[in-house]
Design an enzyme around this catalytic site. Structure first.
Site, mmCIF file in Angstrom:
data_model
loop_
_atom_site.group_PDB
_atom_site.id
_atom_site.type_symbol
_atom_site.label_atom_id
_atom_site.label_comp_id
_atom_site.label_asym_id
_atom_site.label_seq_id
_atom_site.Cartn_x
_atom_site.Cartn_y
_atom_site.Cartn_z
ATOM 1 N N HIS A 21 1.000 -1.178 0.000
ATOM 2 C CA HIS A 21 -0.125 -0.445 0.243
ATOM 3 C C HIS A 21 0.973 1.094 -0.143
ATOM 4 C CE1 HIS A 21 -3.147 -2.580 2.160
ATOM 5 N NE2 HIS A 21 -3.935 -2.539 1.300
ATOM 6 N N LYS A 45 -16.267 -7.551 4.938
ATOM 7 C CA LYS A 45 -15.656 -8.562 4.635
ATOM 8 C C LYS A 45 -15.194 -8.991 6.547
ATOM 9 C CE LYS A 45 -12.825 -7.513 0.921
ATOM 10 N NZ LYS A 45 -11.299 -7.103 0.392
ATOM 11 N N ARG A 94 -1.824 -6.760 -8.980
ATOM 12 C CA ARG A 94 -0.622 -6.941 -8.625
ATOM 13 C C ARG A 94 -0.693 -8.381 -9.043
ATOM 14 N NH1 ARG A 94 -2.241 -7.723 -2.759
ATOM 15 N NH2 ARG A 94 -4.436 -6.966 -4.323
ATOM 16 N N SER A 132 -2.195 -7.822 2.337
ATOM 17 C CA SER A 132 -2.696 -8.096 3.596
ATOM 18 C C SER A 132 -2.605 -9.415 3.957
ATOM 19 C CB SER A 132 -4.103 -6.971 4.178
ATOM 20 O OG SER A 132 -4.144 -5.608 3.763
HETATM 21 P P1 ADP Z 1 -9.617 -4.097 -0.952
HETATM 22 O O1 ADP Z 1 -10.458 -5.198 0.099
HETATM 23 O O2 ADP Z 1 -10.165 -2.846 -1.472
HETATM 24 O O3 ADP Z 1 -8.569 -5.307 -2.130
HETATM 25 P P2 ADP Z 1 -6.945 -3.770 -0.467
HETATM 26 O O4 ADP Z 1 -5.615 -2.725 1.297
HETATM 27 O O5 ADP Z 1 -6.594 -5.162 -0.087
HETATM 28 O O6 ADP Z 1 -8.545 -3.504 -0.413
HETATM 29 O O7 ADP Z 1 -6.498 -3.428 -1.363
HETATM 30 C C1 ADP Z 1 -6.522 -1.651 -1.739
HETATM 31 C C2 ADP Z 1 -6.039 -1.853 -3.142
HETATM 32 O O8 ADP Z 1 -4.501 -1.596 -3.070
HETATM 33 C C3 ADP Z 1 -6.266 -2.411 -4.191
HETATM 34 O O9 ADP Z 1 -6.315 -1.748 -5.015
HETATM 35 C C4 ADP Z 1 -4.952 -3.215 -3.963
HETATM 36 O O10 ADP Z 1 -4.769 -4.075 -5.192
HETATM 37 C C5 ADP Z 1 -4.321 -2.851 -3.611
HETATM 38 N N1 ADP Z 1 -2.763 -3.422 -3.140
HETATM 39 C C6 ADP Z 1 -3.219 -4.229 -2.072
HETATM 40 N N2 ADP Z 1 -1.382 -4.731 -2.169
HETATM 41 C C7 ADP Z 1 -0.679 -4.018 -2.594
HETATM 42 C C8 ADP Z 1 0.685 -4.551 -3.606
HETATM 43 N N3 ADP Z 1 2.060 -5.197 -3.041
HETATM 44 N N4 ADP Z 1 0.744 -3.691 -4.827
HETATM 45 C C9 ADP Z 1 -0.043 -3.240 -5.356
HETATM 46 N N5 ADP Z 1 -0.714 -2.430 -4.990
HETATM 47 C C10 ADP Z 1 -1.610 -3.045 -3.956
#
Ligand code: ADP
Length: 168
Positions: A21, A45, A94, A132
């Site tokens: 993030h 979730k 990703r 995460s």
């Molecule tokens: P959500 O439940 O909305 O997917 P996340 O917190 O898992 O929430 O992810 C928020 C955003 O950040 C999403 O667009 C996800 O693809 C992106 N994201 C999460 N981890 C990474 C990473 N390692 N590299 C690039 N983008 C990421």
């Protein structure tokens, strides 16, 4: 709110904040003057941290950086984006598996709100496998997470996992 310059919103679960993030946030700040990192209330979730806890972890990371604001929202992302006058929604990509879901969501958001663009930033090489979910799994199995999350998140994560394993 400072209305000059361009603002984007980066919505997500942030359960918890990871270095992946952070990479997206720092790169989005090269394009936008201000970024609102917004924790989505998603009742479907099952999260490890409450919304307030996730907000606190984000606030600790960005205390002192006035280009980044931390907020939470419920309901449609596009409605929230319109309310805060964001020009764009930032999301990270990703693996190929992200693509289907993100494309669907971006298209739906475009239909709902044609004025707001979704911009994707590709994960950098070192963050390609950071999510995460994977961080929580590694931590639960006793693996090292220091390279995957900021130090204060690692502390909170270990405390929560120890607390949960003490509960059972
Ligand atoms: P959500 O439940 O909305 O997917 P996340 O917190 O898992 O929430 O992810 C928020 C955003 O950040 C999403 O667009 C996800 O693809 C992106 N994201 C999460 N981890 C990474 C990473 N390692 N590299 C690039 N983008 C990421």
């Amino acid at each position: 709110m400072n209305r000059t310059g361009s603002t984007a919103v980066y919505p997500g679960s942030f359960d918890p904040l990871t270095n992946g993030h952070l990479g997206i946030i720092h790169r989005a700040l090269r394009v936008f003057d201000r970024l609102i990192v917004a924790v989505a209330h998603n009742v479907r979730k099952n999260t490890l941290f409450t919304v307030d806890e996730r907000l606190a972890l984000l606030r600790e990371e960005f205390a002192g950086d006035d280009r980044v604001s931390i907020d939470s929202f419920s309901g449609l992302t596009v409605e929230y984006a319109a309310k805060i006058e964001a020009r764009a929604i930032v999301r990270g990509l990703r693996v190929v598996a992200d693509f289907d879901y993100e494309l669907q969501m971006a298209n739906m958001n475009k239909k709902l709100s044609p004025d707001i663009e979704t911009l994707f930033i590709m994960a950098s090489e070192e963050h390609f496998f950071v999510s995460s979910r994977s961080v929580k799994e590694v931590a639960q199995l006793g693996g090292a997470i220091d390279a995957l999350v900021p130090p204060h998140v690692a502390v909170a994560l270990m405390a929560r996992i120890n607390q949960l394993s003490g509960d059972v």
